[in-house]
Design a protein around this motif. Structure first.
Motif, PDB file in Angstrom:
ATOM      1  N   CYS A 123      76.814 -79.909 -62.454  1.00  0.00           N
ATOM      2  CA  CYS A 123      75.578 -79.268 -62.876  1.00  0.00           C
ATOM      3  C   CYS A 123      75.880 -77.940 -63.551  1.00  0.00           C
ATOM      4  N   CYS A 126      73.430 -75.102 -61.079  1.00  0.00           N
ATOM      5  CA  CYS A 126      73.828 -74.679 -59.734  1.00  0.00           C
ATOM      6  C   CYS A 126      75.292 -74.982 -59.427  1.00  0.00           C
ATOM      7  N   CYS A 137      70.105 -82.567 -62.991  1.00  0.00           N
ATOM      8  CA  CYS A 137      70.446 -82.215 -61.612  1.00  0.00           C
ATOM      9  C   CYS A 137      69.281 -82.471 -60.647  1.00  0.00           C
ATOM     10  N   CYS A 140      68.400 -78.729 -59.049  1.00  0.00           N
ATOM     11  CA  CYS A 140      67.775 -77.647 -59.812  1.00  0.00           C
ATOM     12  C   CYS A 140      67.228 -78.095 -61.173  1.00  0.00           C
TER      13      CYS A 140
HETATM   14 ZN   LIG Z   1      71.816 -78.035 -60.291  1.00  0.00          ZN
END
Ligand SMILES: [Zn+2]
Length: 150
Positions: A123, A126, A137, A140
Motif C-alpha cells: 500500500c 499505510c 488498500c 486506507c
Molecule cells: Zn493502506
C-alpha cells in the motif's frame, strides 16, 4: 549462456535455443554442479570461430576488460556475437563488453523466468503488504503497488 548463468538453474526455458561452449561445460564439470547433467540435454554445444574470438579480444582490450575476462568468457561472447544471440550472464565484464559489441545480454535473474515469480502488494498509503491482490488498500483505500517477493 555462461557458467554463472547455469549455476543453480533447474531448467532452460522451453522456447529457448540455448548454447554453451566447450569451456563452459568444462567449468561446470570442474565445479561439480550436479545439475549440469540435467541441463545438458537442453543445451547445444558450439564453438566460436577464431575470427570472432579476436574481435572480442580487440574489444576487450579497448575497454580494459581484458584482464577480467577468462578465455571461456571470451568464447561465450564470441559465440553470441556469431549467432546473433543474447548472452545470459551475471558477469559484469561480459555484460560491459556485450554492450560494446552490440550483443544483448540477460542477467541470471532470468531464474525468474523459469520459476514462478511471487508478487506482493504494497500500500502506497499505510505501507501494509498484502499477499493477494486488491483493487485498492482494504484498510486506507490508497492504491497498491506490486512488489516482487524476496
Ligand atoms: Zn493502506
Amino acid at each position: 549462456m555462461d557458467t554463472s548463468a547455469l549455476f543453480g538453474l533447474e531448467q532452460v526455458p522451453a522456447d529457448w535455443e540455448a548454447f554453451v561452449t566447450e569451456g563452459v561445460l568444462a567449468e561446470l564439470e570442474k565445479y561439480g554442479d550436479r545439475r549440469a547433467e540435467n541441463l545438458l540435454p537442453m543445451l547445444k554445444v558450439s564453438q566460436a570461430t577464431s575470427a570472432s574470438i579476436s574481435k572480442v579480444r580487440d574489444a576487450a582490450r579497448s575497454t580494459g576488460d581484458s584482464v577480467r575476462l577468462s578465455p571461456v568468457d571470451v568464447e561465450v561472447l564470441a559465440l553470441a556475437l556469431e549467432l546473433g544471440a543474447k548472452v545470459v550472464t551475471d558477469d559484469y565484464s561480459i555484460q560491459n563488453l556485450a554492450t560494446v559489441l552490440n550483443v544483448e545480454y540477460l542477467p541470471r535473474s532470468m531464474k525468474g523466468i523459469t520459476k514462478v515469480v511471487r508478487w506482493n502488494y504494497l500500500c502506497t498509503g499505510c505501507g501494509k503488504v498484502f499477499r493477494e491482490h486488491h483493487p485498492d488498500c482494504p484498510i486506507c483505500g490508497s492504491p497498491l503497488r506490486t512488489t516482487r517477493k524476496r
